[in-house]
Scaffold this motif. Sequence first.
Motif, PDB file in Angstrom:
ATOM      1  N   GLY A 134      30.639 -17.582  29.593  1.00  0.00           N
ATOM      2  CA  GLY A 134      29.491 -17.186  28.781  1.00  0.00           C
ATOM      3  C   GLY A 134      28.641 -18.380  28.406  1.00  0.00           C
ATOM      4  N   LEU A 144      25.540 -19.107  25.856  1.00  0.00           N
ATOM      5  CA  LEU A 144      24.705 -18.554  24.793  1.00  0.00           C
ATOM      6  C   LEU A 144      23.446 -19.392  24.627  1.00  0.00           C
ATOM      7  CD1 LEU A 144      27.421 -17.097  24.193  1.00  0.00           C
ATOM      8  CD2 LEU A 144      26.789 -17.171  21.778  1.00  0.00           C
ATOM      9  N   CYS A 152      23.812 -15.162  27.717  1.00  0.00           N
ATOM     10  CA  CYS A 152      23.680 -14.267  26.557  1.00  0.00           C
ATOM     11  C   CYS A 152      22.501 -14.728  25.712  1.00  0.00           C
ATOM     12  CB  CYS A 152      24.962 -14.280  25.729  1.00  0.00           C
ATOM     13  SG  CYS A 152      26.459 -13.902  26.673  1.00  0.00           S
ATOM     14  N   ASN A 153      21.452 -13.940  25.676  1.00  0.00           N
ATOM     15  CA  ASN A 153      20.218 -14.288  24.968  1.00  0.00           C
ATOM     16  C   ASN A 153      20.275 -13.757  23.540  1.00  0.00           C
ATOM     17  OD1 ASN A 153      17.341 -15.335  26.018  1.00  0.00           O
ATOM     18  ND2 ASN A 153      17.032 -13.857  24.366  1.00  0.00           N
ATOM     19  N   THR A 154      20.473 -14.640  22.566  1.00  0.00           N
ATOM     20  CA  THR A 154      20.652 -14.186  21.184  1.00  0.00           C
ATOM     21  C   THR A 154      19.343 -13.866  20.482  1.00  0.00           C
ATOM     22  OG1 THR A 154      20.529 -16.393  20.177  1.00  0.00           O
ATOM     23  CG2 THR A 154      22.682 -15.672  21.021  1.00  0.00           C
ATOM     24  N   GLU A 200      24.621 -13.491  17.946  1.00  0.00           N
ATOM     25  CA  GLU A 200      25.463 -14.603  18.373  1.00  0.00           C
ATOM     26  C   GLU A 200      26.941 -14.248  18.178  1.00  0.00           C
ATOM     27  OE1 GLU A 200      24.800 -19.207  17.892  1.00  0.00           O
ATOM     28  OE2 GLU A 200      25.620 -18.414  16.004  1.00  0.00           O
ATOM     29  N   TYR A 239      28.083 -11.537  20.725  1.00  0.00           N
ATOM     30  CA  TYR A 239      28.368 -12.061  22.067  1.00  0.00           C
ATOM     31  C   TYR A 239      29.693 -12.822  22.094  1.00  0.00           C
ATOM     32  CZ  TYR A 239      23.785 -10.818  23.998  1.00  0.00           C
ATOM     33  OH  TYR A 239      22.691 -10.128  24.464  1.00  0.00           O
ATOM     34  N   LEU A 282      27.828 -22.928  24.066  1.00  0.00           N
ATOM     35  CA  LEU A 282      26.774 -22.570  23.120  1.00  0.00           C
ATOM     36  C   LEU A 282      25.723 -23.676  23.139  1.00  0.00           C
ATOM     37  CD1 LEU A 282      29.698 -21.643  21.802  1.00  0.00           C
ATOM     38  CD2 LEU A 282      28.224 -20.804  19.985  1.00  0.00           C
TER      39      LEU A 282
END
Length: 349
Positions: free
Chosen positions: A64, A66, A103-105, A112, A115, A129
Amino acid sequence: MTVTLADVAARAQVSPATVSRVLNGNYPVAASTRDRVLRAVDELDYVLNGPASALAAATSDLVGILVNDIADPFFGIMASAIQAEIGGTGGGRAGGERLAVVCNTGGSPERELTYLTLLQRQRAAAVVLTGGAVEDAPHAAAVAAKLRKLTEAGTRVVLCGRPPAPDADAVALTFDNRGGARRLTEHLLGLGHRRLGYIAGPEERTTTRHRLEGHRAALQAAGVEEDPGWTVHGSYDRRSGYEATLELLRRDPSLTAIVAANDSVALGACAALRDSGLRIPDDVSVAGFDDLPFSVDAVPALTTVRLPLAEAGARAGRIAMGREEPPPGAVAAVRGELMVRGSSGVPRA
């Protein structure tokens, strides 16, 4: 203590079979029952086994990444460099390749955490992150708790361009935002500027605070007293830079330089100055931060601080994949380079 499916069932007051149906999504369940089960899953921090192919492994082939906004080049460059390092041979069930999920917060603290929870449930091999953190104590504690859960389950966690997370057992590659901002403002002060407007980012972001602290440290060292009206907060985008510049000019038309939170904001500042009949840098100097690809093509080219986004992202990817040793103490500061270009100059007499 490991939370089991039976524990979730007891908390939600349903059968284990019902919990399984909700989590697998392969059988109709009443909305109220589904909500009860999902609430119990969150409260107990229950981790699903994930895909069947990962049942026998500690982690899956999922990684992942972020980001705040993938459309922002700052995050896009880092995400691309991280993903380029994901793969290789010797571990995955398809030759060692990993599946990177961006993962587009959208800057949302709640998203956040969501995810991170989803990546935890999928037993992600690694999580990276990117960018600054939200300065909110409860949220910071919740993120740290999630990161601990991830690392305890065998997930490698790397923070890229983000401050260290205490007690989270995560590697942090931090950007020297304070030092870069200080050198940028010192450059303008060295040219003779004494009335500098500052367009800051969102107040709740660590990046915003650190860059503003560096700017103010330079002013203080030079004996320049800052007017409270010289700072305006906004988003990290062009529109914010445009509107904030008009506000700064309204507050103090005698400003001779504008320091922007990043290069996108600086572009908006340049547009506002031109629309106000002012020349850059003859009337007002402009400086940005990050040295995004378009900075050198702006007219005039932006004076800015170059952060090695691609290099930092690539290093984060290698550490996440276990192909590079973490820095001593699991923290490394990444220094920016001052790029002096045409948008800064000597103030008019």
